[in-house]
Design a protein around this motif. Structure first.
Motif, PDB file in Angstrom:
ATOM      1  N   GLU A 173       6.875  -1.627  17.764  1.00 25.52           N
ATOM      2  CA  GLU A 173       5.650  -1.401  17.915  1.00 25.52           C
ATOM      3  C   GLU A 173       5.025  -1.723  19.443  1.00 25.52           C
ATOM      4  OE1 GLU A 173       2.341  -1.897  14.907  1.00 25.52           O
ATOM      5  OE2 GLU A 173       2.037  -3.495  16.225  1.00 25.52           O
ATOM      6  N   GLU A 217       9.409  -5.977  16.038  1.00 24.77           N
ATOM      7  CA  GLU A 217       8.949  -6.784  15.140  1.00 24.77           C
ATOM      8  C   GLU A 217       9.936  -7.280  14.018  1.00 24.77           C
ATOM      9  OE1 GLU A 217       5.782  -7.509  15.391  1.00 24.77           O
ATOM     10  OE2 GLU A 217       4.990  -6.186  17.275  1.00 24.77           O
ATOM     11  N   HIS A 227       2.779  -9.661  11.022  1.00 20.31           N
ATOM     12  CA  HIS A 227       2.034  -8.974  12.107  1.00 20.31           C
ATOM     13  C   HIS A 227       1.033  -8.000  11.246  1.00 20.31           C
ATOM     14  CE1 HIS A 227       1.653  -6.474  16.104  1.00 20.31           C
ATOM     15  NE2 HIS A 227       0.828  -5.941  14.969  1.00 20.31           N
ATOM     16  N   ILE A 251      11.613  -2.672  12.824  1.00 18.58           N
ATOM     17  CA  ILE A 251      10.232  -2.265  13.638  1.00 18.58           C
ATOM     18  C   ILE A 251       9.924  -2.415  14.939  1.00 18.58           C
ATOM     19  CG2 ILE A 251       7.635  -2.020  12.865  1.00 18.58           C
ATOM     20  CD1 ILE A 251       9.545  -1.176  10.585  1.00 18.58           C
ATOM     21  N   TYR A 287      11.120  -4.900   8.311  1.00 26.99           N
ATOM     22  CA  TYR A 287       9.675  -4.626   7.797  1.00 26.99           C
ATOM     23  C   TYR A 287       9.209  -5.812   6.975  1.00 26.99           C
ATOM     24  CZ  TYR A 287       5.916  -2.440   5.472  1.00 26.99           C
ATOM     25  OH  TYR A 287       4.550  -2.378   4.970  1.00 26.99           O
ATOM     26  N   TYR A 342       7.742  -7.864   9.605  1.00 28.04           N
ATOM     27  CA  TYR A 342       6.641  -7.431  10.404  1.00 28.04           C
ATOM     28  C   TYR A 342       5.282  -7.457   9.548  1.00 28.04           C
ATOM     29  CZ  TYR A 342       4.018  -3.490  11.930  1.00 28.04           C
ATOM     30  OH  TYR A 342       2.836  -2.364  12.529  1.00 28.04           O
TER      31      TYR A 342
END
Length: 156
Positions: free
Chosen positions: A64, A69, A79, A62, A72, A75
């Motif tokens: 961003e 990040e 986050h 990921i 997933y 993340y």
């Protein structure tokens, strides 16, 4: 010669069937990829990402707004999850998605506007774009890479 003619006619008549079958399959794949992205977007709008892990490959990546990040799962834990908990609402508008295929991979581009109303602080309105790479895993599609970025609308 008659046999050659019959073979040629049979081949010509069979071709539209084979050609028609491929677009129907791609249509189904396109709809399946769009459904994965739609489920993810709906979870964000509900402020509840529970179960979205199934939409991503375990080794997904990921990115961003200029940052990596990790997977997933990372993340989500570090986050996205904490962010969603801090929001009062998150809404998308002007959402469009385009999907194309390169061999066994689906490439998706989403464009949208979003509005975030935090529990504390100022409302954020942005124009966003996301690109995702998906691959088939069994009978479903999973996101293996997602990159999103956003900016303030002009005049904001």
């Amino acid at each position: 010669m008659i046999l050659a003619f019959r073979v040629a006619m049979a081949t010509a008549l069979a071709m539209p069937i084979a050609v028609a079958a491929q677009p129907a399959s791609r249509f189904a794949d396109t709809k399946a990829v769009e459904a994965v992205l739609s489920q993810y977007k709906a979870a964000i709008e509900k402020l509840d990402a529970k179960g979205t892990e199934r939409l991503f490959a375990a080794d997904s990546q990921i990115f961003e707004t200029g940052g990596s990040e990790g997977t997933y799962a990372t993340y989500l834990a570090h986050h996205l999850g904490p962010e969603l908990a801090a929001f009062k609402s998150f809404t998308f508008s002007d959402y469009k998605v385009k999907v194309r295929f390169e061999g066994p991979v689906a490439l998706a581009t989403e464009t949208y506007r979003y509005r975030i109303e935090p529990k504390n602080g100022a409302v954020a309105e942005r124009i966003g774009v996301a690109t995702s790479v998906l691959t088939r895993s069994g009978s479903s599609w999973k996101i293996i890479s997602m990159h999103s970025s956003a900016r303030k609308p002009k005049g904001s």
